[in-house]
Write an enzyme that holds these catalytic residues in place. Structure first.
Site, mmCIF file in Angstrom:
data_model
loop_
_atom_site.group_PDB
_atom_site.id
_atom_site.type_symbol
_atom_site.label_atom_id
_atom_site.label_comp_id
_atom_site.label_asym_id
_atom_site.label_seq_id
_atom_site.Cartn_x
_atom_site.Cartn_y
_atom_site.Cartn_z
ATOM 1 N N CYS A 33 -6.939 -8.197 6.045
ATOM 2 C CA CYS A 33 -8.340 -7.807 5.952
ATOM 3 C C CYS A 33 -8.483 -6.795 4.839
ATOM 4 O O CYS A 33 -8.349 -5.600 5.053
ATOM 5 C CB CYS A 33 -8.826 -7.190 7.248
ATOM 6 N N THR B 244 8.675 2.803 -1.668
ATOM 7 C CA THR B 244 7.605 2.706 -2.664
ATOM 8 C C THR B 244 7.972 3.567 -3.867
ATOM 9 O O THR B 244 7.905 3.118 -5.021
ATOM 10 C CB THR B 244 6.261 3.152 -2.060
HETATM 11 C C1 LIG Z 1 8.146 -1.399 3.750
HETATM 12 C C2 LIG Z 1 8.548 -1.933 2.444
HETATM 13 C C3 LIG Z 1 8.461 -1.163 1.276
HETATM 14 C C4 LIG Z 1 7.846 0.213 1.259
HETATM 15 O O1 LIG Z 1 8.672 1.162 1.816
HETATM 16 P P1 LIG Z 1 8.112 2.630 2.149
HETATM 17 O O2 LIG Z 1 9.329 3.417 2.465
HETATM 18 O O3 LIG Z 1 7.216 2.443 3.319
HETATM 19 O O4 LIG Z 1 7.410 3.137 0.953
HETATM 20 C C5 LIG Z 1 8.920 -1.699 0.100
HETATM 21 N N1 LIG Z 1 9.436 -2.932 0.058
HETATM 22 C C6 LIG Z 1 9.533 -3.711 1.146
HETATM 23 C C7 LIG Z 1 10.126 -5.067 1.030
HETATM 24 C C8 LIG Z 1 9.080 -3.240 2.368
HETATM 25 O O5 LIG Z 1 9.166 -4.037 3.432
#
Ligand SMILES: *Cc1c(COP(=O)(O)O)cnc(C)c1O
Length: 407
Positions: A328, A74
């Protein structure tokens, strides 16, 4: 067999015990700050971080200097998009992305739009793939960045990343990809694919949560980013803050294991996935696969089951941990925006299940899951007048319903 059976490996993966083992000393005796230059505690941590950087770089064909550690994908997505938008603001303000990106990209784009960026959200074709001609036509002389995920977290569809990378390179536009679901599962190579920026995270490759990285190309071209977190100039000034040494060590170990075992593991997981698919397709009618089977992660299956109710289906298989195509959000049951973008109708989106098979799943578990899903779908359909009518050849879409809705 331990229930609930974990079949949700796109959401997160259990940590590999070998990863935990590698991390443990860095929570206790090896506690130094990797930025402490004056003593052995610091050097030891710095060494461990540099080893992890090499392990992660090796998995994606990068130079270790091109790995910037973050708190997860993220943050990496935020840093890539906001960092480029700010740094290259004089060159342009147009970004191209896809409607089915992860929210960490879409919400970041929304924020950037508020700050004067223009964002093109490309639709998907019915099979979940980006239309390359449409992408080609979307470039303007103000385009600075294309952000398209490598593989989708719901439907597992793999985009033609090498073609996209080439197209961007020819136009001198930076290419960012959210590589979270692809890296460690299929061969990803930032050189071959002409990737300039790529987001990664530890917890989707059997590593720890709360640690990730952004690959930032250093040569041809040298990508520059405006930091989003200032203070101390860690990570070549792109991301300040004391490094999470145990997390980084675990992320590195997880990457190394994927590098060593990916070829074999992907064959095994594909066999398990196909075993599940064949069982469901041969023993149930009116089931639909969402997204291309050909361009797909080996461990993903996303299927809709017509003539059942989504909630009841999930409840019926509550000894299996999977994700469904309905989210949800507050009080409403929203169908997945990814399935919607493929043109899947609300009914089928609500009855879709994402199966994400992982390193620790077994054949016995696949058979158990297949049995439970088949048995539950049959039971629900036995109670469904719609299914019965459809079987009698009545076209349900032509029925004029007379009952008044209660709400
Ligand atoms: C899980 C995911 C994220 C987020 O990753 P985090 O490390 O949990 O912040 C971003 N992009 C994709 C495609 C994901 O599957």
């Amino acid at each position: 067999m331990k229930t609930p059976i974990y079949f949700d490996n796109h959401a997160t993966t259990p940590m590999d015990p070998r990863v935990l083992e590698a991390m443990l000393p860095y929570f206790s005796e090896k506690f130094g700050n990797a930025a402490s230059r004056n003593h052995a505690y610091g050097w030891e941590s710095e060494q461990a971080v540099e080893t992890a950087r090499k392990q992660i770089a090796a998995l994606i064909g990068a130079n270790p200097k091109e790995i910037v550690f973050t708190s997860g994908a993220t943050e990496s997505n935020n840093l890539a998009l906001k960092g480029v938008a700010e740094m290259y603001a004089e060159r342009g303000n147009h970004i191209i992305t896809v409607a089915t990106e992860h929210k960490a990209v879409l919400d970041t784009c929304k924020k950037l739009e508020k700050h004067g960026c223009q964002v093109t959200y490309l639709p998907l074709q019915q099979d979940g793939l980006v239309d390359l001609d449409q992408l080609r036509e979307s470039f303007t002389n103000r385009t600075i960045l294309v952000s398209i995920m490598y593989a989708n977290n719901e439907i597992g569809v793999i985009q033609p990343v090498a073609e996209i990378g080439k197209m961007c390179k020819e136009r001198g536009v930076l290419f960012h990809t959210d590589g979270v679901q692809a890296v460690g599962k299929i061969p990803v190579d930032v050189q071959r694919d002409n990737i300039d920026l790529m987001s990664l995270t530890g917890h989707k490759i059997y590593g720890p949560k709360g640690v990730g990285a952004l690959y930032v190309r250093r040569r041809n071209p040298r990508v520059q980013l405006t930091a989003q977190i200032d203070g101390g100039g860690h990570e070549r000034g792109m991301r300040s803050g004391t490094l999470n040494t145990p997390g980084i060590v675990g992320f590195g170990k997880a990457a190394e294991l994927c590098h060593q075992e990916m070829a074999e593991e992907s064959v095994r997981l594909r066999e398990l996935r196909d075993r599940l698919k064949v069982r469901l397709e041969s023993e149930l009618d009116e089931v639909f696969i969402n997204g291309s089977m050909e361009h797909r992660l080996p461990h993903n299956l996303n299927m809709s089951f017509a003539y059942v109710e989504g909630e009841s289906l999930l409840m019926g298989i509550n000894d299996i941990a999977v994700s469904s195509g309905s989210a949800c959000t507050s009080a409403t049951l929203e169908p997945s925006y990814v399935l919607k973008a493929l043109g899947v109708g609300d009914d089928l989106a609500h009855t879709s299940i994402r199966f994400g098979i992982g390193r620790f799943n077994t054949v016995e578990e696949v058979d158990y899951v297949a049995n439970r899903v088949i048995e539950t779908v049959r039971k629900l359909r036995d109670l469904s007048p719609l299914y019965e009518m459809a079987k009698e050849g009545i076209d349900i879409s032509k029925i004029e319903w007379v009952a008044e809705a209660a709400h």
